[in-house]
Design a protein around this motif. Structure first.
Motif, PDB file in Angstrom:
ATOM      1  N   ALA A 228       0.827  -1.209   0.000  1.00  0.00           N
ATOM      2  CA  ALA A 228       0.000   0.000   0.000  1.00  0.00           C
ATOM      3  C   ALA A 228       0.858   1.255   0.000  1.00  0.00           C
ATOM      4  O   ALA A 228       0.564   2.223  -0.709  1.00  0.00           O
TER       5      ALA A 228
ATOM      6  N   ILE B 241       0.752   3.460  -3.363  1.00  0.00           N
ATOM      7  CA  ILE B 241       0.055   4.746  -3.295  1.00  0.00           C
ATOM      8  C   ILE B 241       0.991   5.882  -3.695  1.00  0.00           C
ATOM      9  O   ILE B 241       0.561   6.871  -4.310  1.00  0.00           O
TER      10      ILE B 241
ATOM     11  N   TYR C 189      -6.596   3.684  -6.609  1.00  0.00           N
ATOM     12  CA  TYR C 189      -6.595   4.226  -5.248  1.00  0.00           C
ATOM     13  C   TYR C 189      -7.533   3.453  -4.315  1.00  0.00           C
ATOM     14  O   TYR C 189      -7.117   3.057  -3.212  1.00  0.00           O
TER      15      TYR C 189
ATOM     16  N   LEU D 258      -6.435   1.361  -0.938  1.00  0.00           N
ATOM     17  CA  LEU D 258      -7.015   1.697   0.363  1.00  0.00           C
ATOM     18  C   LEU D 258      -7.687   0.479   0.986  1.00  0.00           C
ATOM     19  O   LEU D 258      -7.541   0.221   2.189  1.00  0.00           O
TER      20      LEU D 258
ATOM     21  N   SER E 274      -6.602  -1.461   4.385  1.00  0.00           N
ATOM     22  CA  SER E 274      -7.599  -1.662   5.439  1.00  0.00           C
ATOM     23  C   SER E 274      -7.691  -3.125   5.851  1.00  0.00           C
ATOM     24  O   SER E 274      -7.987  -3.437   7.006  1.00  0.00           O
TER      25      SER E 274
ATOM     26  N   THR F 104      -5.051   5.061   8.805  1.00  0.00           N
ATOM     27  CA  THR F 104      -4.525   4.441   7.579  1.00  0.00           C
ATOM     28  C   THR F 104      -4.842   5.287   6.353  1.00  0.00           C
ATOM     29  O   THR F 104      -3.958   5.600   5.547  1.00  0.00           O
ATOM     30  N   SER F 105      -6.106   5.663   6.198  1.00  0.00           N
ATOM     31  CA  SER F 105      -6.508   6.417   5.012  1.00  0.00           C
ATOM     32  C   SER F 105      -5.868   7.798   4.994  1.00  0.00           C
ATOM     33  O   SER F 105      -5.455   8.291   3.933  1.00  0.00           O
TER      34      SER F 105
ATOM     35  N   LEU G  27      -2.167   7.366   3.964  1.00  0.00           N
ATOM     36  CA  LEU G  27      -2.054   7.083   2.532  1.00  0.00           C
ATOM     37  C   LEU G  27      -2.325   8.329   1.699  1.00  0.00           C
ATOM     38  O   LEU G  27      -1.698   8.538   0.651  1.00  0.00           O
TER      39      LEU G  27
ATOM     40  N   ALA H  90      -8.711  10.887  -6.360  1.00  0.00           N
ATOM     41  CA  ALA H  90      -8.074  10.938  -5.046  1.00  0.00           C
ATOM     42  C   ALA H  90      -7.427  12.286  -4.785  1.00  0.00           C
ATOM     43  O   ALA H  90      -7.019  12.571  -3.676  1.00  0.00           O
TER      44      ALA H  90
ATOM     45  N   ALA I 153     -12.528  10.463   4.552  1.00  0.00           N
ATOM     46  CA  ALA I 153     -12.347   9.166   5.204  1.00  0.00           C
ATOM     47  C   ALA I 153     -13.330   8.983   6.354  1.00  0.00           C
ATOM     48  O   ALA I 153     -13.826   7.881   6.595  1.00  0.00           O
TER      49      ALA I 153
ATOM     50  N   ASP J  36     -16.588   7.896   4.973  1.00  0.00           N
ATOM     51  CA  ASP J  36     -16.556   6.537   4.431  1.00  0.00           C
ATOM     52  C   ASP J  36     -17.193   5.583   5.441  1.00  0.00           C
ATOM     53  O   ASP J  36     -16.842   5.598   6.616  1.00  0.00           O
TER      54      ASP J  36
END
Length: 418
Positions: free
Chosen positions: A202, A206, A305, A309, A313, A324-325, A328, A395, A403, A406
Protein backbone atom coordinates in the motif's frame (compact mmCIF):
# COMPACT_ATOMS: atom_id res chain seq x y z
CA UNK A 1 -34.86 10.86 0.60
CA UNK A 2 -35.44 12.88 3.79
CA UNK A 3 -31.81 12.39 4.80
CA UNK A 4 -30.68 13.62 1.38
CA UNK A 5 -32.97 16.66 1.46
CA UNK A 6 -31.63 17.62 4.88
CA UNK A 7 -28.11 17.95 3.44
CA UNK A 8 -29.08 19.28 0.00
CA UNK A 9 -27.55 22.69 0.72
CA UNK A 10 -24.25 21.14 1.77
CA UNK A 11 -24.18 18.86 -1.27
CA UNK A 12 -24.84 21.90 -3.45
CA UNK A 13 -21.93 23.75 -1.89
CA UNK A 14 -19.67 20.76 -2.45
CA UNK A 15 -20.83 20.44 -6.07
CA UNK A 16 -20.07 24.11 -6.75
CA UNK A 17 -16.66 23.73 -5.15
CA UNK A 18 -15.80 20.70 -7.31
CA UNK A 19 -17.21 22.37 -10.43
CA UNK A 20 -14.95 25.37 -9.95
CA UNK A 21 -12.01 23.08 -9.22
CA UNK A 22 -12.61 21.04 -12.36
CA UNK A 23 -12.84 24.14 -14.56
CA UNK A 24 -9.83 25.85 -12.98
CA UNK A 25 -7.65 22.73 -13.09
CA UNK A 26 -8.18 22.20 -16.83
CA UNK A 27 -8.20 25.87 -17.80
CA UNK A 28 -4.73 26.67 -16.47
CA UNK A 29 -2.66 24.21 -18.56
CA UNK A 30 -4.68 24.99 -21.71
CA UNK A 31 -4.32 28.75 -21.26
CA UNK A 32 -0.71 28.40 -20.13
CA UNK A 33 0.15 26.69 -23.39
CA UNK A 34 -1.54 29.47 -25.34
CA UNK A 35 0.54 32.01 -23.40
CA UNK A 36 3.77 30.19 -24.24
CA UNK A 37 4.50 28.67 -20.83
CA UNK A 38 7.14 25.95 -20.87
CA UNK A 39 6.23 22.34 -20.15
CA UNK A 40 8.42 22.51 -17.02
CA UNK A 41 6.43 25.42 -15.59
CA UNK A 42 3.15 23.66 -16.36
CA UNK A 43 4.41 20.60 -14.52
CA UNK A 44 5.20 22.75 -11.50
CA UNK A 45 1.56 23.87 -11.47
CA UNK A 46 0.62 20.30 -10.54
CA UNK A 47 3.31 20.12 -7.88
CA UNK A 48 2.13 23.46 -6.48
CA UNK A 49 -1.47 22.25 -6.24
CA UNK A 50 -0.41 19.04 -4.47
CA UNK A 51 1.81 20.88 -1.99
CA UNK A 52 -0.96 23.35 -1.18
CA UNK A 53 -3.56 20.58 -0.90
CA UNK A 54 -1.50 18.53 1.53
CA UNK A 55 -0.70 21.66 3.55
CA UNK A 56 -4.42 22.46 3.67
CA UNK A 57 -5.26 19.00 5.01
CA UNK A 58 -2.70 19.54 7.78
CA UNK A 59 -3.25 23.20 8.67
CA UNK A 60 -6.95 23.95 8.13
CA UNK A 61 -8.15 21.90 11.13
CA UNK A 62 -6.09 24.23 13.34
CA UNK A 63 -7.56 27.31 11.65
CA UNK A 64 -11.12 26.02 12.03
CA UNK A 65 -10.52 25.31 15.70
CA UNK A 66 -9.54 28.97 16.21
CA UNK A 67 -12.20 30.84 14.21
CA UNK A 68 -14.94 28.34 13.44
CA UNK A 69 -16.28 26.53 10.39
CA UNK A 70 -18.31 29.24 8.68
CA UNK A 71 -15.67 31.95 8.95
CA UNK A 72 -12.95 29.57 7.79
CA UNK A 73 -14.99 28.41 4.82
CA UNK A 74 -15.75 32.00 3.83
CA UNK A 75 -12.08 32.94 3.92
CA UNK A 76 -10.95 29.87 1.99
CA UNK A 77 -13.60 30.09 -0.73
CA UNK A 78 -12.93 33.81 -1.13
CA UNK A 79 -9.18 33.26 -1.43
CA UNK A 80 -9.77 30.54 -4.01
CA UNK A 81 -11.95 32.92 -6.04
CA UNK A 82 -9.30 35.66 -5.75
CA UNK A 83 -6.57 33.24 -6.89
CA UNK A 84 -8.49 32.51 -10.09
CA UNK A 85 -8.76 36.23 -10.87
CA UNK A 86 -5.08 36.78 -10.08
CA UNK A 87 -4.29 34.05 -12.62
CA UNK A 88 -6.07 36.25 -15.14
CA UNK A 89 -4.30 39.46 -14.12
CA UNK A 90 -0.78 38.01 -14.03
CA UNK A 91 -0.13 35.70 -16.98
CA UNK A 92 3.29 34.56 -15.78
CA UNK A 93 4.33 31.09 -14.59
CA UNK A 94 6.28 32.43 -11.61
CA UNK A 95 3.00 33.91 -10.35
CA UNK A 96 0.75 31.01 -11.34
CA UNK A 97 2.76 28.34 -9.49
CA UNK A 98 2.40 29.85 -5.98
CA UNK A 99 -1.19 30.81 -6.80
CA UNK A 100 -1.85 27.18 -7.65
CA UNK A 101 -0.52 26.21 -4.22
CA UNK A 102 -2.90 28.75 -2.66
CA UNK A 103 -5.77 27.23 -4.67
CA UNK A 104 -4.87 23.73 -3.47
CA UNK A 105 -4.69 24.88 0.15
CA UNK A 106 -8.05 26.67 -0.03
CA UNK A 107 -9.74 23.84 -1.92
CA UNK A 108 -8.62 21.21 0.59
CA UNK A 109 -9.78 23.28 3.53
CA UNK A 110 -13.14 24.20 2.03
CA UNK A 111 -13.80 20.59 1.04
CA UNK A 112 -12.97 19.39 4.56
CA UNK A 113 -15.39 21.87 6.11
CA UNK A 114 -18.28 20.82 3.84
CA UNK A 115 -17.52 17.17 4.52
CA UNK A 116 -17.44 17.76 8.27
CA UNK A 117 -21.03 19.04 8.08
CA UNK A 118 -22.02 15.98 6.08
CA UNK A 119 -20.32 13.77 8.66
CA UNK A 120 -22.27 15.48 11.41
CA UNK A 121 -25.58 14.75 9.67
CA UNK A 122 -24.75 11.16 8.74
CA UNK A 123 -26.00 8.31 10.93
CA UNK A 124 -25.05 4.65 10.98
CA UNK A 125 -28.08 3.93 8.78
CA UNK A 126 -27.47 6.70 6.22
CA UNK A 127 -23.67 6.98 6.12
CA UNK A 128 -23.17 4.63 3.16
CA UNK A 129 -26.00 6.25 1.19
CA UNK A 130 -24.73 9.77 1.86
CA UNK A 131 -21.16 8.80 0.98
CA UNK A 132 -22.31 7.27 -2.33
CA UNK A 133 -24.42 10.29 -3.26
CA UNK A 134 -21.61 12.64 -2.26
CA UNK A 135 -19.12 10.75 -4.44
CA UNK A 136 -21.44 10.76 -7.46
CA UNK A 137 -22.28 14.45 -7.12
CA UNK A 138 -18.62 15.43 -6.85
CA UNK A 139 -17.68 13.31 -9.85
CA UNK A 140 -20.50 14.84 -11.88
CA UNK A 141 -19.61 18.37 -10.76
CA UNK A 142 -15.95 17.92 -11.67
CA UNK A 143 -16.94 16.61 -15.09
CA UNK A 144 -19.31 19.53 -15.68
CA UNK A 145 -16.58 21.97 -14.68
CA UNK A 146 -14.20 20.49 -17.22
CA UNK A 147 -16.84 20.34 -19.93
CA UNK A 148 -17.57 24.07 -19.52
CA UNK A 149 -14.43 24.65 -21.57
CA UNK A 150 -16.24 23.30 -24.62
CA UNK A 151 -18.61 26.28 -24.54
CA UNK A 152 -16.17 28.99 -25.55
CA UNK A 153 -12.63 30.13 -26.23
CA UNK A 154 -10.25 29.81 -23.24
CA UNK A 155 -8.09 32.57 -24.72
CA UNK A 156 -10.38 35.24 -23.26
CA UNK A 157 -11.15 36.21 -19.67
CA UNK A 158 -14.62 34.66 -19.36
CA UNK A 159 -13.66 31.27 -17.92
CA UNK A 160 -11.50 32.83 -15.21
CA UNK A 161 -14.42 35.01 -14.16
CA UNK A 162 -16.82 32.07 -14.29
CA UNK A 163 -14.50 30.01 -12.11
CA UNK A 164 -14.28 32.82 -9.58
CA UNK A 165 -18.07 33.22 -9.57
CA UNK A 166 -18.64 29.51 -8.96
CA UNK A 167 -16.15 29.51 -6.06
CA UNK A 168 -18.03 32.50 -4.60
CA UNK A 169 -21.39 30.79 -5.05
CA UNK A 170 -20.14 27.79 -3.04
CA UNK A 171 -20.10 30.14 -0.04
CA UNK A 172 -23.86 30.53 0.05
CA UNK A 173 -25.07 27.04 1.08
CA UNK A 174 -22.75 26.81 4.09
CA UNK A 175 -23.34 30.43 5.10
CA UNK A 176 -27.12 29.87 5.09
CA UNK A 177 -27.07 26.35 6.48
CA UNK A 178 -29.07 25.79 9.66
CA UNK A 179 -27.11 22.66 10.50
CA UNK A 180 -25.44 22.63 13.90
CA UNK A 181 -21.75 23.50 13.99
CA UNK A 182 -19.95 20.20 13.44
CA UNK A 183 -17.22 18.66 15.51
CA UNK A 184 -13.58 19.76 14.99
CA UNK A 185 -12.02 18.65 11.73
CA UNK A 186 -10.07 15.41 11.46
CA UNK A 187 -6.31 15.90 11.12
CA UNK A 188 -4.35 13.62 8.84
CA UNK A 189 -1.54 11.81 10.62
CA UNK A 190 1.32 10.01 8.93
CA UNK A 191 2.80 7.05 10.77
CA UNK A 192 4.95 5.65 7.99
CA UNK A 193 6.45 2.93 10.16
CA UNK A 194 3.05 1.53 11.11
CA UNK A 195 1.74 1.81 7.55
CA UNK A 196 4.79 -0.08 6.31
CA UNK A 197 4.35 -2.80 8.91
CA UNK A 198 0.69 -3.19 7.97
CA UNK A 199 1.14 -3.16 4.20
CA UNK A 200 4.35 -2.34 2.32
CA UNK A 201 2.44 -2.74 -0.96
CA UNK A 202 0.00 0.00 0.00
CA UNK A 203 2.81 2.44 0.88
CA UNK A 204 4.81 1.89 -2.31
CA UNK A 205 1.78 1.59 -4.59
CA UNK A 206 0.05 4.75 -3.29
CA UNK A 207 3.24 6.77 -3.80
CA UNK A 208 3.57 5.50 -7.38
CA UNK A 209 -0.14 6.04 -8.07
CA UNK A 210 0.40 9.62 -6.93
CA UNK A 211 3.26 9.93 -9.44
CA UNK A 212 1.17 8.46 -12.25
CA UNK A 213 -2.16 10.16 -11.54
CA UNK A 214 -0.55 13.50 -10.77
CA UNK A 215 1.38 13.37 -14.03
CA UNK A 216 -1.66 12.58 -16.13
CA UNK A 217 -4.03 14.90 -14.26
CA UNK A 218 -1.67 17.85 -14.64
CA UNK A 219 -0.18 17.25 -18.08
CA UNK A 220 -2.88 15.27 -19.90
CA UNK A 221 -4.27 18.52 -21.33
CA UNK A 222 -0.76 19.62 -22.33
CA UNK A 223 -0.23 16.32 -24.16
CA UNK A 224 -3.55 16.69 -25.94
CA UNK A 225 -2.81 20.23 -27.07
CA UNK A 226 0.72 19.36 -28.18
CA UNK A 227 -0.54 16.59 -30.47
CA UNK A 228 -3.10 18.91 -32.03
CA UNK A 229 -6.35 18.16 -30.21
CA UNK A 230 -8.90 20.95 -29.99
CA UNK A 231 -9.79 22.34 -26.57
CA UNK A 232 -13.23 20.71 -26.76
CA UNK A 233 -11.60 17.34 -27.50
CA UNK A 234 -9.28 17.77 -24.52
CA UNK A 235 -12.19 18.54 -22.20
CA UNK A 236 -14.03 15.45 -23.43
CA UNK A 237 -10.89 13.31 -23.09
CA UNK A 238 -10.14 14.35 -19.50
CA UNK A 239 -13.80 14.06 -18.48
CA UNK A 240 -14.18 10.58 -19.98
CA UNK A 241 -11.04 9.48 -18.15
CA UNK A 242 -12.74 10.45 -14.87
CA UNK A 243 -16.01 8.77 -15.80
CA UNK A 244 -14.29 5.58 -16.94
CA UNK A 245 -12.48 5.51 -13.59
CA UNK A 246 -15.81 5.72 -11.77
CA UNK A 247 -17.45 3.01 -13.88
CA UNK A 248 -14.54 0.58 -13.78
CA UNK A 249 -14.41 0.76 -9.98
CA UNK A 250 -17.61 -1.32 -9.80
CA UNK A 251 -16.30 -4.54 -11.42
CA UNK A 252 -12.85 -3.95 -9.95
CA UNK A 253 -14.35 -3.80 -6.47
CA UNK A 254 -16.36 -6.97 -6.98
CA UNK A 255 -13.30 -8.84 -8.19
CA UNK A 256 -10.96 -7.54 -5.49
CA UNK A 257 -13.40 -8.63 -2.76
CA UNK A 258 -13.08 -12.22 -4.02
CA UNK A 259 -9.40 -12.57 -4.98
CA UNK A 260 -6.06 -11.19 -3.83
CA UNK A 261 -6.31 -7.41 -4.20
CA UNK A 262 -2.62 -7.29 -5.04
CA UNK A 263 -3.24 -9.38 -8.12
CA UNK A 264 -6.02 -7.01 -9.18
CA UNK A 265 -3.66 -4.08 -8.70
CA UNK A 266 -1.00 -5.78 -10.82
CA UNK A 267 -3.51 -6.43 -13.60
CA UNK A 268 -4.65 -2.80 -13.62
CA UNK A 269 -1.06 -1.52 -13.63
CA UNK A 270 -0.16 -3.80 -16.55
CA UNK A 271 -3.22 -2.62 -18.48
CA UNK A 272 -2.41 1.05 -17.81
CA UNK A 273 1.21 0.48 -18.78
CA UNK A 274 0.18 -1.22 -22.03
CA UNK A 275 -2.22 1.56 -23.02
CA UNK A 276 0.29 4.26 -22.09
CA UNK A 277 3.05 2.54 -24.06
CA UNK A 278 0.77 2.33 -27.08
CA UNK A 279 0.10 6.06 -26.86
CA UNK A 280 3.80 6.82 -26.36
CA UNK A 281 5.22 4.79 -29.24
CA UNK A 282 2.42 4.46 -31.79
CA UNK A 283 1.60 7.56 -33.81
CA UNK A 284 -0.91 8.54 -36.43
CA UNK A 285 -4.04 8.01 -34.32
CA UNK A 286 -7.09 10.12 -35.06
CA UNK A 287 -8.53 12.36 -32.34
CA UNK A 288 -11.25 9.96 -31.25
CA UNK A 289 -8.86 7.01 -31.09
CA UNK A 290 -6.59 9.05 -28.82
CA UNK A 291 -9.58 10.09 -26.70
CA UNK A 292 -10.77 6.52 -26.22
CA UNK A 293 -7.30 5.18 -25.47
CA UNK A 294 -6.67 7.94 -22.94
CA UNK A 295 -10.11 7.36 -21.42
CA UNK A 296 -9.30 3.67 -20.94
CA UNK A 297 -5.95 4.67 -19.45
CA UNK A 298 -7.72 7.01 -17.03
CA UNK A 299 -10.16 4.26 -16.15
CA UNK A 300 -7.26 2.08 -15.01
CA UNK A 301 -5.25 4.64 -13.06
CA UNK A 302 -8.25 6.26 -11.37
CA UNK A 303 -9.46 2.88 -10.09
CA UNK A 304 -6.22 1.99 -8.30
CA UNK A 305 -6.60 4.23 -5.25
CA UNK A 306 -9.67 2.50 -3.75
CA UNK A 307 -8.09 -0.94 -4.30
CA UNK A 308 -4.95 0.16 -2.44
CA UNK A 309 -7.02 1.70 0.36
CA UNK A 310 -9.06 -1.50 0.68
CA UNK A 311 -5.89 -3.61 0.73
CA UNK A 312 -4.35 -1.43 3.46
CA UNK A 313 -7.60 -1.66 5.44
CA UNK A 314 -7.47 -5.46 5.22
CA UNK A 315 -4.23 -5.41 7.20
CA UNK A 316 -4.95 -2.47 9.54
CA UNK A 317 -5.91 -2.98 13.16
CA UNK A 318 -9.58 -2.45 14.11
CA UNK A 319 -10.28 1.24 14.57
CA UNK A 320 -7.25 2.33 12.52
CA UNK A 321 -9.10 3.06 9.27
CA UNK A 322 -8.87 6.86 9.67
CA UNK A 323 -5.19 6.76 10.51
CA UNK A 324 -4.53 4.44 7.58
CA UNK A 325 -6.51 6.42 5.01
CA UNK A 326 -5.11 9.76 6.22
CA UNK A 327 -1.55 8.50 6.01
CA UNK A 328 -2.05 7.08 2.53
CA UNK A 329 -3.56 10.39 1.44
CA UNK A 330 -0.41 12.26 2.47
CA UNK A 331 1.84 9.73 0.71
CA UNK A 332 -0.32 10.07 -2.41
CA UNK A 333 0.17 13.84 -2.22
CA UNK A 334 3.94 13.39 -2.05
CA UNK A 335 3.83 11.31 -5.23
CA UNK A 336 1.71 13.96 -6.92
CA UNK A 337 4.47 16.49 -6.24
CA UNK A 338 7.09 14.26 -7.89
CA UNK A 339 5.42 13.14 -11.11
CA UNK A 340 4.42 16.34 -12.96
CA UNK A 341 7.79 18.15 -12.76
CA UNK A 342 9.68 15.03 -13.85
CA UNK A 343 7.31 14.34 -16.75
CA UNK A 344 7.29 17.97 -17.90
CA UNK A 345 11.08 18.02 -18.15
CA UNK A 346 11.04 14.78 -20.14
CA UNK A 347 8.33 16.13 -22.44
CA UNK A 348 10.31 19.30 -23.05
CA UNK A 349 13.44 17.30 -23.88
CA UNK A 350 11.72 14.73 -26.12
CA UNK A 351 8.10 14.73 -27.26
CA UNK A 352 4.59 15.18 -25.75
CA UNK A 353 3.76 11.49 -25.31
CA UNK A 354 6.81 11.13 -23.06
CA UNK A 355 4.50 11.74 -20.12
CA UNK A 356 3.40 8.13 -20.58
CA UNK A 357 7.01 7.03 -20.09
CA UNK A 358 6.84 8.45 -16.57
CA UNK A 359 3.51 6.78 -15.84
CA UNK A 360 4.82 3.51 -17.31
CA UNK A 361 7.91 3.68 -15.11
CA UNK A 362 5.69 4.12 -12.06
CA UNK A 363 3.54 1.16 -13.09
CA UNK A 364 6.55 -1.08 -13.80
CA UNK A 365 7.91 -0.39 -10.32
CA UNK A 366 4.48 -1.02 -8.84
CA UNK A 367 4.12 -4.36 -10.61
CA UNK A 368 7.64 -5.50 -9.69
CA UNK A 369 7.30 -4.66 -6.00
CA UNK A 370 3.77 -6.02 -5.69
CA UNK A 371 4.62 -9.33 -7.38
CA UNK A 372 7.62 -9.72 -5.10
CA UNK A 373 5.49 -9.03 -2.02
CA UNK A 374 2.97 -11.62 -3.20
CA UNK A 375 5.74 -14.22 -2.79
CA UNK A 376 6.46 -13.01 0.75
CA UNK A 377 2.99 -12.79 2.27
CA UNK A 378 -0.09 -14.87 1.78
CA UNK A 379 -3.33 -13.10 0.72
CA UNK A 380 -6.01 -12.17 3.22
CA UNK A 381 -8.83 -14.68 3.47
CA UNK A 382 -12.03 -13.49 1.79
CA UNK A 383 -14.03 -13.54 5.01
CA UNK A 384 -11.40 -11.35 6.74
CA UNK A 385 -11.37 -8.63 4.09
CA UNK A 386 -12.79 -5.18 4.62
CA UNK A 387 -15.51 -4.17 2.18
CA UNK A 388 -14.39 -2.40 -1.01
CA UNK A 389 -15.92 1.08 -1.20
CA UNK A 390 -15.61 3.26 -4.34
CA UNK A 391 -14.11 6.68 -3.63
CA UNK A 392 -13.69 9.90 -5.60
CA UNK A 393 -11.84 8.71 -8.66
CA UNK A 394 -8.88 11.05 -8.78
CA UNK A 395 -8.07 10.94 -5.05
CA UNK A 396 -6.78 14.49 -5.57
CA UNK A 397 -9.99 15.67 -3.97
CA UNK A 398 -10.05 13.20 -1.06
CA UNK A 399 -9.44 14.65 2.40
CA UNK A 400 -9.26 13.25 5.94
CA UNK A 401 -12.92 14.22 6.31
CA UNK A 402 -13.74 12.10 3.24
CA UNK A 403 -12.35 9.17 5.20
CA UNK A 404 -14.59 9.96 8.19
CA UNK A 405 -17.63 9.89 5.91
CA UNK A 406 -16.56 6.54 4.43
CA UNK A 407 -18.81 3.85 5.96
CA UNK A 408 -15.73 1.75 6.74
CA UNK A 409 -14.68 4.35 9.32
CA UNK A 410 -17.86 3.81 11.36
CA UNK A 411 -17.53 0.03 11.06
CA UNK A 412 -13.90 0.17 12.21
CA UNK A 413 -14.79 2.30 15.23
CA UNK A 414 -17.63 -0.06 16.18
CA UNK A 415 -15.30 -3.08 15.93
CA UNK A 416 -12.71 -1.30 18.04
CA UNK A 417 -15.31 -0.43 20.69
CA UNK A 418 -16.51 -4.02 20.76
Amino acid sequence: MSSVLSIAALLTGSALLLMAGGLHGLLLPVRGLAEGFSDASLGLLGAGWAAGYVAGCLAVPVIVKRVGHIRSFGVLASLAAIAVLLNLLFMRPEVWIPLRAVSGFCFAGAAMIVESWLNERATNQTRGRIFGIYTMINLGATTIGQMLLTLGDPAGFAFFVIGSIIYSLSLLPTALSTAATPAPLTQARLDLRQLWRNSPVAVVAILLVGVSNGTFGTLGAVYGRRIGLEVSDIAIMMSLALLFGAVIQVPVGLISDRVDRRGVLVGMAVAAMSIGTTLAFAGGFGPWTVIMLVSAFGGMIYSMYPVILAHASDHAAPGDFLKTSGGLLLIFGAGTMIGPPAASLLMAATYPAALFHVTAAAHVLMVAFTVWRMTQRRPVDTEDKSEFVPVISTARYATPESAVLDPRAEEAQEEDAA
